[in-house]
Design a protein around this motif. Sequence first.
Motif, short mmCIF file in Angstrom:
data_model
loop_
_atom_site.label_atom_id
_atom_site.label_comp_id
_atom_site.label_asym_id
_atom_site.label_seq_id
_atom_site.Cartn_x
_atom_site.Cartn_y
_atom_site.Cartn_z
N ARG A 127 -3.11 -5.49 5.22
CA ARG A 127 -3.74 -4.79 3.93
C ARG A 127 -3.96 -3.49 4.59
N LEU A 128 -4.74 -3.11 5.77
CA LEU A 128 -5.12 -2.10 6.06
C LEU A 128 -3.99 -1.22 6.73
N PHE A 130 -0.96 -1.40 5.55
CA PHE A 130 -0.14 -0.92 4.10
C PHE A 130 -1.12 0.32 3.66
N SER A 131 -2.31 0.34 3.54
CA SER A 131 -3.09 1.59 3.03
C SER A 131 -2.89 2.65 4.00
N GLY A 132 -2.88 2.57 5.42
CA GLY A 132 -2.83 3.56 6.34
C GLY A 132 -1.51 3.99 6.23
N SER A 133 -0.36 3.27 6.04
CA SER A 133 1.07 3.76 6.00
C SER A 133 1.03 4.46 4.64
N LEU A 134 0.30 4.41 3.52
CA LEU A 134 0.56 4.87 2.12
C LEU A 134 -0.10 6.52 2.53
N ARG A 135 -1.10 6.34 3.30
CA ARG A 135 -1.61 7.63 3.36
C ARG A 135 -1.22 8.37 4.13
#
Length: 171
Positions: A127-128, A130-135
């Motif tokens: 989950r982290l 994915f959110s790091g990649s999204l940012r």
Amino acid sequence: VGGLMLGCRALDRGEPLTVGHLFAGFGTRTGPLFIVGLIYTAVAVGIALVVFGLLLMIFGATIVSQLWHLQDMQDPWTLAAMFGSMLLAICIGLLVFLLLYLPLVMAVWFAPALVVLRGVAPLEAMRLSFSGSLRNVVPFLLYGVVGRGPAHGAPIPLPRVWLMLRRGQVG
């Protein structure tokens, strides 16, 4: 990847990089890394099955019937139309696969490092990640265009250079 991250951390701390670092991930966080790999594999197989099923539902009967009667086809225009529909099916399948596969890659990109270096649980690490990649979409796109683009295009001119060297036109 977990061992690679441990080796990078050792280099960052001024310690030497050893071959043992490659396998160090298996010694420290084997279970959580295995779970990340298992989740990745299960979801990737699921995505491939979904895409294959969609393509089979949409294009399956048409393509199978065209392939079944391939030896009967003598008209080049009919063959071109058949191969055009196959190419369309392949392109649509590839786009759907990439659309579904990209979030999975984003979820796994940083997960081994989070599991090995921070001790984060596998699902939370994904989950982290994915959110790091999204940012970081813009840096990833820049990396893909500037860093990977030339690397994928570089093999194209190599046969021409080889032929020129063989003919004595270069050198």
